[in-house]
Every structure is written in C-alpha cells, then in structure tokens.
Design a protein around this motif. Structure first.
Motif, mmCIF file in Angstrom:
data_model
loop_
_atom_site.group_PDB
_atom_site.id
_atom_site.type_symbol
_atom_site.label_atom_id
_atom_site.label_comp_id
_atom_site.label_asym_id
_atom_site.label_seq_id
_atom_site.Cartn_x
_atom_site.Cartn_y
_atom_site.Cartn_z
ATOM 1 N N MET A 1 0.719 -1.340 0.057
ATOM 2 C CA MET A 1 -0.004 0.250 -0.098
ATOM 3 C C MET A 1 0.991 1.203 -0.020
ATOM 4 O O MET A 1 0.489 2.017 -0.790
ATOM 5 C CB MET A 1 -0.918 -0.058 1.306
ATOM 6 C CG MET A 1 -2.083 1.155 1.184
ATOM 7 S SD MET A 1 -3.113 0.716 0.005
ATOM 8 C CE MET A 1 -4.232 2.114 0.269
ATOM 9 N N ARG A 2 1.933 1.260 0.750
ATOM 10 C CA ARG A 2 2.530 2.267 0.937
ATOM 11 C C ARG A 2 3.624 2.634 -0.394
ATOM 12 O O ARG A 2 3.659 3.995 -0.968
ATOM 13 C CB ARG A 2 3.944 2.312 2.022
ATOM 14 C CG ARG A 2 4.819 3.402 2.221
ATOM 15 C CD ARG A 2 5.785 2.956 3.082
ATOM 16 N NE ARG A 2 5.538 3.743 4.384
ATOM 17 C CZ ARG A 2 5.913 3.701 5.483
ATOM 18 N NH1 ARG A 2 7.015 2.681 5.702
ATOM 19 N NH2 ARG A 2 5.619 4.287 6.672
ATOM 20 N N ALA A 3 3.891 1.519 -1.130
ATOM 21 C CA ALA A 3 4.640 1.796 -2.360
ATOM 22 C C ALA A 3 3.426 2.177 -3.545
ATOM 23 O O ALA A 3 4.087 3.081 -4.277
ATOM 24 C CB ALA A 3 5.045 0.201 -2.932
ATOM 25 N N LEU A 4 2.301 1.865 -3.440
ATOM 26 C CA LEU A 4 1.397 2.390 -4.402
ATOM 27 C C LEU A 4 1.225 3.989 -3.938
ATOM 28 O O LEU A 4 1.083 4.578 -4.902
ATOM 29 C CB LEU A 4 0.076 1.691 -4.267
ATOM 30 C CG LEU A 4 -1.276 1.946 -5.169
ATOM 31 C CD1 LEU A 4 -0.881 1.713 -6.481
ATOM 32 C CD2 LEU A 4 -2.506 1.444 -4.531
ATOM 33 N N LEU A 5 1.097 4.242 -2.776
ATOM 34 C CA LEU A 5 1.163 5.923 -2.696
ATOM 35 C C LEU A 5 2.219 6.621 -3.283
ATOM 36 O O LEU A 5 2.061 7.700 -3.553
ATOM 37 C CB LEU A 5 0.659 6.006 -1.123
ATOM 38 C CG LEU A 5 -0.357 5.691 -0.533
ATOM 39 C CD1 LEU A 5 -0.662 5.648 0.944
ATOM 40 C CD2 LEU A 5 -1.272 6.416 -1.086
ATOM 41 N N TRP A 6 3.303 6.113 -3.001
ATOM 42 C CA TRP A 6 4.749 6.537 -3.524
ATOM 43 C C TRP A 6 4.757 6.841 -5.107
ATOM 44 O O TRP A 6 5.026 7.754 -5.565
ATOM 45 C CB TRP A 6 5.816 5.738 -3.057
ATOM 46 C CG TRP A 6 6.475 6.176 -1.806
ATOM 47 C CD1 TRP A 6 6.288 5.450 -0.639
ATOM 48 C CD2 TRP A 6 7.336 7.242 -1.784
ATOM 49 N NE1 TRP A 6 7.237 6.309 0.226
ATOM 50 C CE2 TRP A 6 7.566 7.321 -0.165
ATOM 51 C CE3 TRP A 6 7.652 8.156 -2.279
ATOM 52 C CZ2 TRP A 6 8.404 8.298 0.309
ATOM 53 C CZ3 TRP A 6 8.527 9.413 -1.816
ATOM 54 C CH2 TRP A 6 8.815 9.234 -0.453
ATOM 55 N N VAL A 7 3.987 5.713 -5.580
ATOM 56 C CA VAL A 7 4.103 5.585 -7.242
ATOM 57 C C VAL A 7 3.072 6.659 -7.539
ATOM 58 O O VAL A 7 3.227 7.434 -8.480
ATOM 59 C CB VAL A 7 3.393 4.308 -7.638
ATOM 60 C CG1 VAL A 7 3.320 4.321 -8.945
ATOM 61 C CG2 VAL A 7 4.826 3.061 -7.447
ATOM 62 N N ILE A 8 1.774 6.887 -7.014
ATOM 63 C CA ILE A 8 0.656 7.715 -7.226
ATOM 64 C C ILE A 8 1.563 9.141 -7.008
ATOM 65 O O ILE A 8 1.196 10.072 -7.778
ATOM 66 C CB ILE A 8 -0.555 7.685 -6.300
ATOM 67 C CG1 ILE A 8 -1.264 6.251 -7.101
ATOM 68 C CG2 ILE A 8 -1.520 8.893 -6.699
ATOM 69 C CD1 ILE A 8 -2.280 5.649 -6.218
ATOM 70 N N GLY A 9 2.096 9.237 -5.917
ATOM 71 C CA GLY A 9 2.824 10.674 -5.572
ATOM 72 C C GLY A 9 4.023 11.175 -6.700
ATOM 73 O O GLY A 9 3.642 12.133 -7.221
ATOM 74 N N ILE A 10 4.590 10.301 -6.949
ATOM 75 C CA ILE A 10 5.697 10.339 -8.068
ATOM 76 C C ILE A 10 4.949 10.792 -9.380
ATOM 77 O O ILE A 10 5.323 11.741 -10.067
ATOM 78 C CB ILE A 10 6.608 9.311 -8.214
ATOM 79 C CG1 ILE A 10 7.448 9.150 -6.838
ATOM 80 C CG2 ILE A 10 7.428 9.527 -9.426
ATOM 81 C CD1 ILE A 10 8.271 8.122 -6.684
ATOM 82 N N ILE A 11 3.827 9.972 -9.757
ATOM 83 C CA ILE A 11 3.378 10.175 -11.111
ATOM 84 C C ILE A 11 2.673 11.627 -11.078
ATOM 85 O O ILE A 11 2.613 12.475 -11.788
ATOM 86 C CB ILE A 11 2.195 9.095 -11.325
ATOM 87 C CG1 ILE A 11 2.986 7.699 -11.848
ATOM 88 C CG2 ILE A 11 1.350 9.610 -12.540
ATOM 89 C CD1 ILE A 11 1.981 6.497 -11.913
ATOM 90 N N ALA A 12 1.989 11.935 -9.857
ATOM 91 C CA ALA A 12 1.191 13.336 -9.858
ATOM 92 C C ALA A 12 2.339 14.300 -9.950
ATOM 93 O O ALA A 12 2.024 15.405 -10.526
ATOM 94 C CB ALA A 12 0.600 13.449 -8.590
ATOM 95 N N ALA A 13 3.585 14.206 -9.175
ATOM 96 C CA ALA A 13 4.611 15.284 -9.468
ATOM 97 C C ALA A 13 5.075 15.522 -10.794
ATOM 98 O O ALA A 13 5.186 16.741 -11.066
ATOM 99 C CB ALA A 13 5.557 14.929 -8.456
ATOM 100 N N ILE A 14 5.312 14.179 -11.297
ATOM 101 C CA ILE A 14 5.774 14.323 -12.776
ATOM 102 C C ILE A 14 4.644 15.144 -13.613
ATOM 103 O O ILE A 14 4.941 15.848 -14.610
ATOM 104 C CB ILE A 14 5.857 12.929 -13.365
ATOM 105 C CG1 ILE A 14 7.126 12.405 -12.743
ATOM 106 C CG2 ILE A 14 6.134 12.925 -14.907
ATOM 107 C CD1 ILE A 14 7.396 10.950 -13.109
ATOM 108 N N LEU A 15 3.352 14.846 -13.490
ATOM 109 C CA LEU A 15 2.304 15.319 -14.422
ATOM 110 C C LEU A 15 2.172 17.074 -13.892
ATOM 111 O O LEU A 15 2.083 17.866 -14.989
ATOM 112 C CB LEU A 15 1.097 14.715 -14.044
ATOM 113 C CG LEU A 15 0.837 13.449 -14.854
ATOM 114 C CD1 LEU A 15 -0.710 12.548 -14.168
ATOM 115 C CD2 LEU A 15 0.914 13.472 -15.992
#
Length: 56
Positions: free
Chosen positions: A1-15
């Motif tokens: 779950m924590r890894a999924l939040l990191w991935v979503i956060g990184i994708i949001a920052a990139i966007l």
C-alpha cells in the motif's frame, strides 16, 4: 500500500511538472513570436528611414 502511494505521488509530481513545463514552453513561443514581429517592424521602419534620406 505504501509503495502504491509513492508511485501515485511520483506520477502526480511528474504530471504537475510536465504541465508547468508545457505552459512555460507555450509562453516562450508566444514571447519569441512577438520578438520576431518587433524585429521585422523595426527593420522595415529603419529601411524606410534610410531610403528617405537624401543621397550625398
């Protein structure tokens, strides 16, 4: 779950950064077009000014 939040956060920052970059590129293109138009107008005005000077 924590890894999924990191991935979503990184994708949001990139966007977000991509959106800011594309906005900056758009403004740079607009400023560049305005600069080219100003240079053309100045060249035309100076060209006409030199043509109207009396020849020696």
């Amino acid at each position: 779950m924590r890894a999924l939040l990191w991935v979503i956060g990184i994708i949001a920052a990139i966007l977000i950064l991509l959106g800011l970059f594309l906005e900056a590129v758009r403004w740079l293109i607009i400023i560049g077009v305005i600069a080219v138009i100003v240079v053309i107008i100045l060249a035309f005005v100076r060209g006409r000014r030199t043509m109207q000077r009396p020849r020696r």
